[in-house]
Design an enzyme around this catalytic site. Structure first.
Site, PDB file in Angstrom:
ATOM      1  N   GLU A   6       0.845  -1.183   0.000  1.00 36.96           N
ATOM      2  CA  GLU A   6       0.000   0.000   0.000  1.00 36.96           C
ATOM      3  C   GLU A   6       0.888   1.242   0.000  1.00 36.96           C
ATOM      4  O   GLU A   6       1.929   1.273   0.669  1.00 36.96           O
ATOM      5  CB  GLU A   6      -0.863  -0.028   1.266  1.00 36.96           C
ATOM      6  CG  GLU A   6      -1.694   1.193   1.490  1.00 36.96           C
ATOM      7  CD  GLU A   6      -2.421   1.157   2.828  1.00 36.96           C
ATOM      8  OE1 GLU A   6      -3.092   2.135   3.135  1.00 36.96           O
ATOM      9  OE2 GLU A   6      -2.309   0.154   3.552  1.00 36.96           O
ATOM     10  N   ASP A 111      16.068  -6.723   9.073  1.00 33.72           N
ATOM     11  CA  ASP A 111      16.738  -5.796   8.155  1.00 33.72           C
ATOM     12  C   ASP A 111      16.213  -4.384   8.429  1.00 33.72           C
ATOM     13  O   ASP A 111      15.618  -3.742   7.586  1.00 33.72           O
ATOM     14  CB  ASP A 111      16.460  -6.214   6.703  1.00 33.72           C
ATOM     15  CG  ASP A 111      17.274  -5.412   5.693  1.00 33.72           C
ATOM     16  OD1 ASP A 111      18.257  -4.763   6.092  1.00 33.72           O
ATOM     17  OD2 ASP A 111      16.922  -5.416   4.511  1.00 33.72           O
TER      18      ASP A 111
END
Length: 127
Positions: A6, A111
């Site tokens: 999104e 990450d």
């Protein structure tokens, strides 16, 4: 492969303490994988740290799991070989640091960098 997400309008006006709370909440979430619920550390699929492959094989020992991940990441980096040796030396007895502390598996963001979070409407979005 593609990653569809999104669209989020990134807002630079996010209170940083809210990002800290959101990250802490992520780390406190109970894992859903049965192996993690049984006390193993890892993830059902391997991933990447940037472009570097990140193996996530299950292990019953968090210190051993973490050390093996560091070893895999540093072993291939020729310019980091001195650091690789120092990391291995410093973590030879990592288990001793956790003898009296319970360690349980939690979901960590593997990450986390400034491209993987944003302020959206004054609230943090971590992805």
């Amino acid at each position: 492969s593609y990653l569809m997400m999104e669209y989020l309008h990134r807002d630079p006006q996010m209170p940083w303490y809210l990002l800290g709370r959101a990250l802490a909440d992520l780390h406190l979430a109970e894992p859903k994988d049965p192996k993690a619920l049984d006390g193993s550390f890892g993830f059902p699929v391997d991933g990447f740290l940037g472009r570097t492959p990140q193996a996530n094989a299950w292990d019953s020992s968090w210190p051993r799991f973490w050390r093996q991940r560091c070893e895999r990441l540093l072993r291939g980096a020729v310019q980091l070989r001195p650091a690789f040796r120092r990391v291995l030396q410093a973590t030879n007895n990592l288990e001793a640091l956790f003898e009296d502390e319970p360690v349980r598996p939690v979901l960590l963001h593997g990450d986390f960098w400034n491209g993987n979070f944003a302020g959206v409407n004054g609230e943090p979005a971590i992805y």
